[in-house]
Structures are given as structure tokens and as C-alpha cells.
Design an enzyme around this catalytic site. Structure first.
Site, PDB file in Angstrom:
ATOM      1  N   GLU A 154       1.206  -1.080  -0.060  1.00  0.00           N
ATOM      2  CA  GLU A 154       0.726  -0.368   0.358  1.00  0.00           C
ATOM      3  C   GLU A 154       1.352   1.438  -0.062  1.00  0.00           C
ATOM      4  O   GLU A 154       1.793   1.484   0.525  1.00  0.00           O
ATOM      5  CB  GLU A 154      -1.132  -0.152   0.879  1.00  0.00           C
ATOM      6  N   ARG A 155       0.558   2.496  -1.453  1.00  0.00           N
ATOM      7  CA  ARG A 155       1.544   3.190  -1.336  1.00  0.00           C
ATOM      8  C   ARG A 155       3.159   3.539  -1.224  1.00  0.00           C
ATOM      9  O   ARG A 155       3.689   3.743  -0.484  1.00  0.00           O
ATOM     10  CB  ARG A 155       1.601   3.651   0.259  1.00  0.00           C
ATOM     11  N   LYS A 277      -4.061  -0.172  14.152  1.00  0.00           N
ATOM     12  CA  LYS A 277      -4.811   1.162  13.365  1.00  0.00           C
ATOM     13  C   LYS A 277      -6.690   0.593  13.550  1.00  0.00           C
ATOM     14  O   LYS A 277      -7.140  -0.405  13.239  1.00  0.00           O
ATOM     15  CB  LYS A 277      -4.889   1.115  12.007  1.00  0.00           C
ATOM     16  N   GLU A 281     -10.467   5.034   9.186  1.00  0.00           N
ATOM     17  CA  GLU A 281     -10.994   3.927   7.673  1.00  0.00           C
ATOM     18  C   GLU A 281     -11.217   2.941   7.350  1.00  0.00           C
ATOM     19  O   GLU A 281     -10.866   1.996   6.544  1.00  0.00           O
ATOM     20  CB  GLU A 281      -9.572   4.309   6.566  1.00  0.00           C
ATOM     21  N   ARG A 314      -2.860   3.595  16.766  1.00  0.00           N
ATOM     22  CA  ARG A 314      -2.427   5.470  16.106  1.00  0.00           C
ATOM     23  C   ARG A 314      -3.576   5.907  16.584  1.00  0.00           C
ATOM     24  O   ARG A 314      -4.239   5.531  16.254  1.00  0.00           O
ATOM     25  CB  ARG A 314      -1.716   4.203  14.721  1.00  0.00           C
ATOM     26  N   ARG A 331     -11.585  17.908  10.048  1.00  0.00           N
ATOM     27  CA  ARG A 331     -10.690  16.256  10.716  1.00  0.00           C
ATOM     28  C   ARG A 331      -9.851  16.821  11.198  1.00  0.00           C
ATOM     29  O   ARG A 331      -8.518  15.970  11.791  1.00  0.00           O
ATOM     30  CB  ARG A 331     -10.335  16.021   9.317  1.00  0.00           C
ATOM     31  N   ASP A 360      -2.754  13.860   6.804  1.00  0.00           N
ATOM     32  CA  ASP A 360      -2.260  13.311   6.558  1.00  0.00           C
ATOM     33  C   ASP A 360      -1.151  13.416   5.691  1.00  0.00           C
ATOM     34  O   ASP A 360      -1.093  13.461   4.518  1.00  0.00           O
ATOM     35  CB  ASP A 360      -3.021  12.087   5.741  1.00  0.00           C
ATOM     36  N   GLU A 388       3.826   9.149  -0.526  1.00  0.00           N
ATOM     37  CA  GLU A 388       2.628   9.380  -1.348  1.00  0.00           C
ATOM     38  C   GLU A 388       2.289  10.237  -1.558  1.00  0.00           C
ATOM     39  O   GLU A 388       1.561  10.599  -2.727  1.00  0.00           O
ATOM     40  CB  GLU A 388       1.368   8.341  -0.108  1.00  0.00           C
TER      41      GLU A 388
HETATM   42  C1  BDP Z   1      -2.982   7.671   4.134  1.00  0.00           C
HETATM   43  C2  BDP Z   1      -3.018   6.904   3.190  1.00  0.00           C
HETATM   44  C3  BDP Z   1      -3.347   4.982   3.467  1.00  0.00           C
HETATM   45  C4  BDP Z   1      -2.864   4.768   5.416  1.00  0.00           C
HETATM   46  C5  BDP Z   1      -3.611   6.015   6.216  1.00  0.00           C
HETATM   47  C6  BDP Z   1      -3.367   5.703   7.231  1.00  0.00           C
HETATM   48  O1  BDP Z   1      -3.303   6.673   1.789  1.00  0.00           O
HETATM   49  O2  BDP Z   1      -3.108   4.338   2.433  1.00  0.00           O
HETATM   50  O3  BDP Z   1      -3.884   3.549   4.905  1.00  0.00           O
HETATM   51  O4  BDP Z   1      -2.830   7.270   5.415  1.00  0.00           O
HETATM   52  O5  BDP Z   1      -2.138   5.942   7.547  1.00  0.00           O
HETATM   53  O6  BDP Z   1      -1.868   8.096   4.254  1.00  0.00           O
HETATM   54  O7  BDP Z   1      -3.292   4.582   7.663  1.00  0.00           O
END
Ligand code: BDP
Length: 674
Positions: A154-155, A277, A281, A314, A331, A360, A388
């Protein structure tokens, strides 16, 4: 190849200093035997061979001390004072005329000392100037991988995972071992190996089916002083245990985690712990059961406590299904508002992991007010090495200057001197666990990071976790010397590019701290309204007259008021607010005059043109290195610079045209805006 070796290439050194070392380095005596000591000896042999062409004779001395003696042992000894000043992971380098001592209290210390010695050697520091004692600034110096079992990252912008492929662990571990060397060479001592978004497959990492494989990886990292951590799924009791709930107050859930922890530690007795986490999300968490995050984290902490494990929890918690029409919900407030009321409620083996900014990882954000807000909770700073939002390793963006601003930020939490770096190093409030975490930027590309110059971000991150007082300039120079050459022209040219690159990137992307303006999902390339009418909470609120989010207490979302006094007042007042964050805190008319005397709109136009010109200059500078560095890396960086230039132009034109069309105000300099 050269690119693969990164900063551990060990190039021949040809000068008088090298001759001096050559006479000393024929013999190495090793005091203390262990796997980590073996890693140190092995590295020393590689380094001496590569840099000096010397293959030393290695002798093992029976001894309780942990040290490598290079040359004759006589004359270099540890004193009681040395031992007293040394921390558990620290090292001492000492020289007298024909001997060098690398010593630590632990094997890890000796290993770090060995890497430090080789660094000194490669950059040509004279033996008589070697002596030093260093202790790391904080205990947690961690890398987070966002790797999935299918091999994707991811990323990730540098290929696939070096751990996983096709839902299996990669059998050949040689690359993992080289990675462990790279990490420990800069002082990293922890690694979480799987994505914080723990999907169904990765949930199984904590089962008997996959734990033996995790244990194998842990064994490789262990030899380099690095502890492995696992990202865990908060719903594991349901998904693996067949329970009907993951409620942290449910006895069956608690028992399940206790048994699970015991099982995991059978395989990996020194596992660092869990990274979580939760409620973020779409990830499950205690909110599902009407519980708070301290209840959720403490439940896991109790399960890990008997084994010495920690829970890294987190703080990236916010509502990602927000209504964009609701201009009062912000946010930026979310993490602060969730976690401040919980300060002091977490167990000793829980650590909160806080992203540097409240949003972010944007190119520019203020520092999260949780730093300095929380006074009774273990905390670590989370940075993003993977680019990212900063050019995805197609653009050169040396992030150390950005991180330095975060580390040096004065929070005023406990009067002056309450900087972020002191807070996360446990120097303002006593913390049992403190330090740093960052999202990795490596993958299975031949050069690890996609962009060769992005290796400097991984290097610099590690160096800062060891010593956050190092300057960006010093880190850049050190990295270039180790990676390319000690030639002043090469150092000057590459430093120049690196040190400007973050501000250059900022110039042609989103202005004055507003952030985003990128394509949704993949987050690359300009799209000013990409997230404007979306549920993610990331808005610029531009209309024909003004742009920016009013985050003041007086009129806006109140975010500015979450800081301690002098900072809160500074951000609240449009005239005092640091200009680079102006649009983060204020809604500003396009015709508003900035300190430079320019209007906001003219500033936007000018910086976007400047940004592209600077990339043109980077390219010119890089071209001047042709023939001075190896072809492979020369070409590969040049290719990336070509992409960067093309895409920076697109960025400039999309952003400038957007604001021209919104505002109707033309560029004073009459340049082409579409
Ligand atoms: C964001 C990313 C995402 C991550 C999220 C995270 O876009 O892919 O899962 O942070 O830190 O920057 O959990």
C-alpha cells in the site's frame, strides 16, 4: 550493482588516511560471541575489504566485554567513566596510535559502533579524530511496512514486497538480510512487517500456520538488533477465534488475546509487540462496541505484558464519511479530540503513534497539537518516508528538512524547550517508551527505492532517530559521500538538489499549507477539486473570491485553539500566522497582500512557475554529473527528472489555470495561463 548497495557500497579510499588505516587494520580481536557480534564482524570484514582492500585476521578473545579491537589491543581500554556514560544501545570509538576500539555495553552497541566506524572510514576521517561516544536519542526507532501478503505494498513506489509474494513468504531471504543491514547501519531497531490495514489474509499472520514464517524473518532481523512487530486486526477474536464479538470488556475476548499472545511468543520470544490501526478508514476497533480507545489498547496491552511486548496504537482516527457541506466539522480536530481526554489512561506498555500533522502527510502541515498536548502518555512520532503525497518517488523530494521543522517545533507544553524532538525522546515528560516510526519507502526494485535519490530519505530518517539534532545539510553530505563519492563537486551538486527539493515540490503543488489538490485514490498528479466534494474531510473551499479553511477559534473550526498559548495566538491571527501555513488556518481573498507585497493569487502563479524552473535547474545540475558518477545511477535519476519536469509542468498549468478561472484575475507578468 552500485544502486543496490545504497550507502553500504564500501568504495576504495585512496589517500594518506587510507594508508594509515591499512597499517592498523590487519588484525581484529573480538570480545564476546553472539549472532549480533557475528553481524558486526562480518560487516567489518566487508567494509575493510571494500574500502581498504584489507582482509583482517580475526581472533576471538575470551571476555565478558562486548568489543571489537582493531589492531593491537594495547593502549585502548574502557574506563569506568566510559561505562557509566554508555547507554544500552550506545557505543564508544576510541583510538590510540596503532589501535582502535569499538565497544558497547551490549552487542547492539558494538554493531552500531561498527557501522559508525565504517562510515567514518569511508568519508575519510583520520584515525586520531575517530574517538566518540554516542547513545541513541530514543528507544523506539522503527520502520512500518505497509506490505500485503499478495506482495503488493500500500502506497509503495518501488516495486513489490521483499517479504511476501503470491500470498506466501518469499523463500530466499538474502534480500531481507541486506535490508536488515541497511536498517541497522542507521540505528533502526524495530520493524512492523505488514500493512496497518490488516485484511483477511494478513489477519492469519498470528496463527500457527504462519507464525513459523514470521519467526524466520524475526531471526534475520534479530541478528541485526531489530525487533519484529505485527500489525493486528482488532477483530481477530471474531475472524480467527470464532467469537461473536471483539468487545475489549468481554471476558472471552480478553482470554482469547491472552492465549493468542502466549502462542505468538512461543514462536517469537522477543516480538516487539502489536501495531494497531483501529476505528480508522473502515478498520474495526473499540468504537464498534461503544468502548473507548484506552479500553481497546489496554486490553491488548494486558495480553502482551507478561512477554514484555508493547502495543503501538495509532492516533490516525477521524471520520472518513464526512459531509463536505458541513463546514464546522474539521478532520484536523479529530485525533486531538479523540485522544486528549484519554491522556493518562493508557497502560505503561501502550504507546500512541501520532502522525506529524493533523491531516495526513501533506507536503506542508502544522505539527499535530497532540505533541505537547498529551503529557501523561507514551508517544512516538510517525513520519512517512514513502512519498505518497510528495511525488511518489518519481519526483526528487528530500524530506529531511520537512522532518527537521517538525522535530524542532516548539510546543510550549512545559515552557520553552518543549520541542517535538524533546517530547518524543522523553526529555520533557517521563515516558517509558518513546521515539519514532516511519512508513518505509522500499520495495523489490533493484535500487530499493525506485528513485535513487529517495534512498537519502531512508538513510536520513534512521540518522535522525539516532540523533535528531543532526542538520539536513550534514545528513545530505554524509549520505552523498557514502553513496556516491567524496568529490566536493559531486557533493555540492547533489546536496544542492536535495536540500532545495522539498520546497521546490511544494511550489508547483498545493500552495500555503492547504494540501491535497491531487487525484483521488492514487494521490498522484494535479486535481484541484479531486477531494473537494468528497467525504474524506480534505477541503480547500475555494470560490471566486477566496480560498482556505478558517480554522480560527473566533470564526472557524477552532483547530487553532488546540495549541498552547503562544502558538494558538499565532495561528489565530492572520498577520502572525506563518505564511507557509496561511491557507491551512485562514480563508484568504485572492487580492490579499502577503508579506512580500504580492497578492495571494500572484504568489500562487509565481511559485508555480518558479517550481518548474527549479526542476529545470535540477536537471541541468544533474547533467553536469555525466561521466562523474556511474552510468546506471546517472541514467536512472535522469529518467526520473524527466518525468518530474513533465509532471511539474502539468501541475503548474492545472493549478494556475484553475485559480485564474475561479478568480478571473490575470497574471501580472502575462505568462501563459490556460
Ligand atoms: C493514508 C494512506 C492510506 C493509509 C493511511 C494510514 O492513503 O493508504 O492506510 O494513510 O496511515 O495516508 O493508515
Amino acid at each position: 550493482g552500485r544502486a543496490y548497495d545504497c550507502w553500504l557500497a564500501y568504495r576504495p579510499l585512496e589517500n594518506a588516511v587510507a594508508d594509515q588505516y591499512r597499517t592498523i587494520c590487519k588484525k581484529v580481536a573480538v570480545a564476546g560471541q553472539s549472532a549480533i557480534m557475528e553481524s558486526a564482524v562480518d560487516e567489518l570484514k566487508r567494509g575493510l575489504k571494500g574500502i581498504l582492500g584489507v582482509e583482517p585476521e580475526v581472533l576471538y578473545a575470551k571476555s565478558d566485554t562486548r568489543a571489537l579491537f582493531i589492531g593491537s589491543e594495547s593502549g585502548v581500554e574502557l574506563t569506568a567513566d566510559d561505562m557509566h556514560a554508555l547507554g544500552d544501545e550506545g557505543f564508544i570509538l576510541k583510538t590510540c596510535k596503532d589501535a582502535i576500539l569499538i565497544a558497547g555495553k551490549t552487542d547492539r552497541g558494538v554493531l552500531y559502533g561498527t557501522f559508525a566506524f565504517l562510515r567514518c572510514l569511508q568519508v575519510g576521517i583520520k584515525p586520531e579524530d575517530l574517538s566518540r561516544m554516542e547513545n541513541p536519542a530514543a528507544g523506539i526507532r522503527m520502520i512500518n511496512h505497509w506490505d500485503n501478503l499478495d506482495g503488493s505494498i500500500e502506497r509503495g513506489y518501488a516495486g513489490n514486497s521483499i517479504f511476501f509474494r503470491d500470498n506466501q513468504f518469499i523463500a530466499d531471504k538474502s534480500r531481507v538480510r541486506d535490508y536488515a543491514r541497511l536498517l541497522s547501519s542507521v540505528g533502526i531497531n524495530g520493524i512492523s512487517i505488514n500493512n496497518v490495514n490488516v485484511h483477511a489474509r494478513e489477519t492469519r499472520l498470528i496463527t500457527r500456520e504462519l507464525l513459523p514464517e514470521v519467526a524466520e524473518l524475526a531471526g534475520i532481523f534479530r541478528n541485526y538488533g531489530i525487533s519484529v512487530y505485527l500489525s493486528v486486526n482488532y477483530s481477530s477474536p471474531i475472524e480467527l477465534g470464532g467469537l461473536s464479538t471483539a468487545d475489549p470488556l468481554d471476558k472471552a475476548v480478553q482470554d482469547w488475546w491472552c492465549k493468542k499472545a502466549a502462542e505468538i511468543y512461543e514462536y517469537i520470544p522477543d516480538l516487539g509487540g502489536f501495531l494497531v490501526k483501529a476505528d480508522s478508514e473502515f478498520r474495526p476497533g473499540p468504537f464498534t462496541y461503544g468502548r473507548t480507545h484506552d479500553q481497546g489498547a489496554n486490553m491488548l496491552a494486558k495480553a502482551l505484558e507478561p512477554f514484555g511486548g508493547i502495543v503501538i496504537w495509532r492516533c490516525f482516527v477521524y471520520n472518513c464519511r464526512q459531509d463536505w457541506r458541513d463546514t464546522k466539522t474539521d478532520r484536523a480536530n479529530a485525533a486531538y479530540d479523540h485522544f486528549m481526554p484519554l491522556d493518562g489512561k493508557f497502560m505503561d506498555n501502550v504507546v500512541l503513534q501520532i502522525k506529524n500533522g493533523p491531516m495526513d502527510f501533506q507536503v506542508r502541515e502544522p505539527v499535530s497539537p497532540l505533541f505537547g498536548g498529551l503529557t501523561k502518555t507514551n508517544q512516538i512520532l510517525e513520519l512517512q518516508i514513502t512519498q505518497e503525497y510528495t511525488g511518489q518517488q518519481k519526483h526528487v523530494c528530500f524530506l529531511i528538512p520537512q522532518w527537521k521543522e517538525v522535530l524542532d517545533f516548539e510546543t510550549w507544553s512545559n515552557g520553552p524547550g518543549s520541542t517535538v524532538k524533546k517530547l518524543v525522546c522523553g526529555k520533557v515528560y517521563p515516558q517509558k517508551h518513546c521515539g519514532f516510526a516511519a512508513v518505509s519507502n522500499i520495495g523489490d526494485n533493484a535500487n530499493w527505492t525506485g528513485h535513487v535519490l529517495a534512498q537519502a530519505n531512508l538513510y536520513g530518517y534512521g540518522r535522525l532517530t539516532w540523533n535528531p539534532d543532526l542538520s539536513s545539510e550534514a545528513i545530505a553530505e554524509e549520505w552523498i559521500r557514502l553513496t556516491f563519492s567524496n568529490d566536493p563537486e559531486i557533493i555540492g551538486t547533489i546536496s544542492d538538489i536535495l536540500l532545495k527539493s522539498w520546497l521546490t515540490y511544494e511550489k508547483y503543488t498545493s500552495p500555503l499549507g492547504i494540501g491535497w489538490m491531487i487525484n483521488p485514490n492514487h494521490h498522484y498528479g494535479p486535481n484541484v477539486d479531486g477531494y473537494e466534494y468528497s467525504p474524506w474531510g480534505t477541503y480547500h473551499r475555494a470560490d471566486w473570491r477566496a480560498i482556505g479553511v478558517d480554522r480560527t477559534v473566533a470564526r472557524g473550526t477552532g483547530f487553532a485553539g488546540r495549541y498552547h498559548k503562544p502558538n494558538a495566538d499565532m495561528y489565530e491571527d492572520m498577520d502572525k500566522c506563518p505564511e507557509e501555513l496561511l491557507l491551512f488556518f485562514h480563508r484568504v481573498a485572492y487580492r490579499h497582500r502577503l508579506k512580500s507585497g504580492k497578492t495571494l493569487i500572484q504568489h500562487i502563479y509565481d511559485t508555480h512557475f518558479e517550481g518548474v524552473e527549479e526542476v529545470e535547474q535540477f536537471r541541468e545540475k544533474w547533467l553536469s554529473l555525466e561521466g562523474k558518477i556511474d552510468r546506471e545511477r546517472f541514467e536512472s535519476v535522469l529518467e526520473r527528472l524527466d518525468i518530474q519536469l513533465k509532471d511539474a509542468r502539468e501541475w503548474r498549468d492545472v493549478v494556475n489555470s484553475y485559480f485564474y478561472r475561479k478568480s478571473g484575475i490575470p497574471d501580472e507578468k502575462g505568462r501563459t495561463i490556460y
